[in-house]
Design an enzyme around this catalytic site. Sequence first.
Site, PDB file in Angstrom:
ATOM      1  N   GLN A 130      46.472  39.809  29.955  1.00  0.00           N
ATOM      2  CA  GLN A 130      45.338  40.159  29.110  1.00  0.00           C
ATOM      3  C   GLN A 130      45.809  40.883  27.859  1.00  0.00           C
ATOM      4  OE1 GLN A 130      42.241  41.718  31.487  1.00  0.00           O
ATOM      5  NE2 GLN A 130      40.914  42.209  29.776  1.00  0.00           N
ATOM      6  N   SER A 133      50.963  41.069  34.804  1.00  0.00           N
ATOM      7  CA  SER A 133      49.639  41.434  35.317  1.00  0.00           C
ATOM      8  C   SER A 133      48.828  40.181  35.635  1.00  0.00           C
ATOM      9  CB  SER A 133      48.923  42.356  34.322  1.00  0.00           C
ATOM     10  OG  SER A 133      47.726  42.854  34.870  1.00  0.00           O
ATOM     11  N   LEU A 134      47.777  39.910  34.872  1.00  0.00           N
ATOM     12  CA  LEU A 134      47.004  38.674  35.063  1.00  0.00           C
ATOM     13  C   LEU A 134      47.918  37.442  35.105  1.00  0.00           C
ATOM     14  CD1 LEU A 134      44.449  36.761  34.795  1.00  0.00           C
ATOM     15  CD2 LEU A 134      44.931  36.878  32.347  1.00  0.00           C
ATOM     16  N   ARG A 186      38.130  38.881  39.668  1.00  0.00           N
ATOM     17  CA  ARG A 186      39.017  40.034  39.446  1.00  0.00           C
ATOM     18  C   ARG A 186      38.610  40.773  38.178  1.00  0.00           C
ATOM     19  NH1 ARG A 186      44.024  40.695  36.495  1.00  0.00           N
ATOM     20  NH2 ARG A 186      45.582  41.998  37.582  1.00  0.00           N
ATOM     21  N   HIS A 191      45.721  49.174  36.449  1.00  0.00           N
ATOM     22  CA  HIS A 191      47.003  49.506  37.087  1.00  0.00           C
ATOM     23  C   HIS A 191      47.169  51.013  37.297  1.00  0.00           C
ATOM     24  CE1 HIS A 191      48.210  45.358  36.958  1.00  0.00           C
ATOM     25  NE2 HIS A 191      47.921  45.307  35.680  1.00  0.00           N
ATOM     26  N   GLN A 225      48.612  45.040  43.338  1.00  0.00           N
ATOM     27  CA  GLN A 225      48.878  44.916  41.902  1.00  0.00           C
ATOM     28  C   GLN A 225      47.800  45.579  41.054  1.00  0.00           C
ATOM     29  OE1 GLN A 225      47.626  42.379  39.162  1.00  0.00           O
ATOM     30  NE2 GLN A 225      49.459  41.120  38.955  1.00  0.00           N
TER      31      GLN A 225
END
Length: 313
Positions: free
Chosen positions: A11, A91-92, A116, A200, A249
Amino acid sequence: MKRVAFVFPGQGSQEVGMGKALYETYDEVKDLFEQADEELKVPLTKLMFEGPQDELTKTEHAQPALLINSAAIVSLLEKEGIEPVMTAGHSLGEYSALVASKALKPLAAAALVQKRGQLMEHAYPTGKGAMAAVLGLDQDAIQNVLDGMKDDEVVDLANINCPGQIVISGSKEGVDQASEQLKEAGAKRVLPLNVSGPFHSRLMKPASEDFSEALKNTELSDASIPVYANVTAEPVTDKQMIEELLIEQLYSPVRFQQILEKFVEQDIDAIVEVGHGKVLSGLVRKVKRRMKTFQIQDPETLQAFIDWYKEDS
């Protein structure tokens, strides 16, 4: 045969116009984008091509948009017989890596990251969380500052991107206080990020509990290609372990620098950023300047990579 690693952006890489040239050039890309619109019940393709940017940037839109765009490029590479020997995503982007590694199917992954994104968006009150990029200070020095924060202010390491670039995440008050203390500790700059929540960090734990339910309802397979997990920076192929790590995560730091350090130790010819933008290629160069990189985001960059991959092979 050349050995390549695929990395997938997360992202923040979204931009109006992304994927449009691929959509107009390849029928399979057009088909996948249109199937995603139908699956997600959102005019995602229109948002990607026309915006507005602030609507595309909403977490629940940006996440499936970036995933579908990367998955479309993966399908074009597969058609050319090109597969990586290892994958990872920021991440994503880890979900795009799982698509490339055959652990997730593209439309199922798009629906999962849409959920999500919704859960992340609503996990913490809007405007009460924050993230900031800390430049020019090492991980231990940053952790020392965070360890000295008051107990009622949550601030965690969120993204360990490359030497000298680490992102912190937590409550807005906590991040503001930490930012001042980090400057006093020697950070060159501390830059607030334009995000909608404290991603996170421990503040995402409520989202992780709901997300585990969504994961249980998603078809997940063992990965056919090792995926280096954000949480551990270690390769994983077992579907149960993948599931556990995807839940963790959400509230754990992204160890992308460690992943890249492990990639460049392998006998690979290039690291290929598959999807919109060039952020990850920049991080690769910070870890190992001479590592060959490619960015694939339109027909021209796709063909340039295919030509290189197939020469003398």
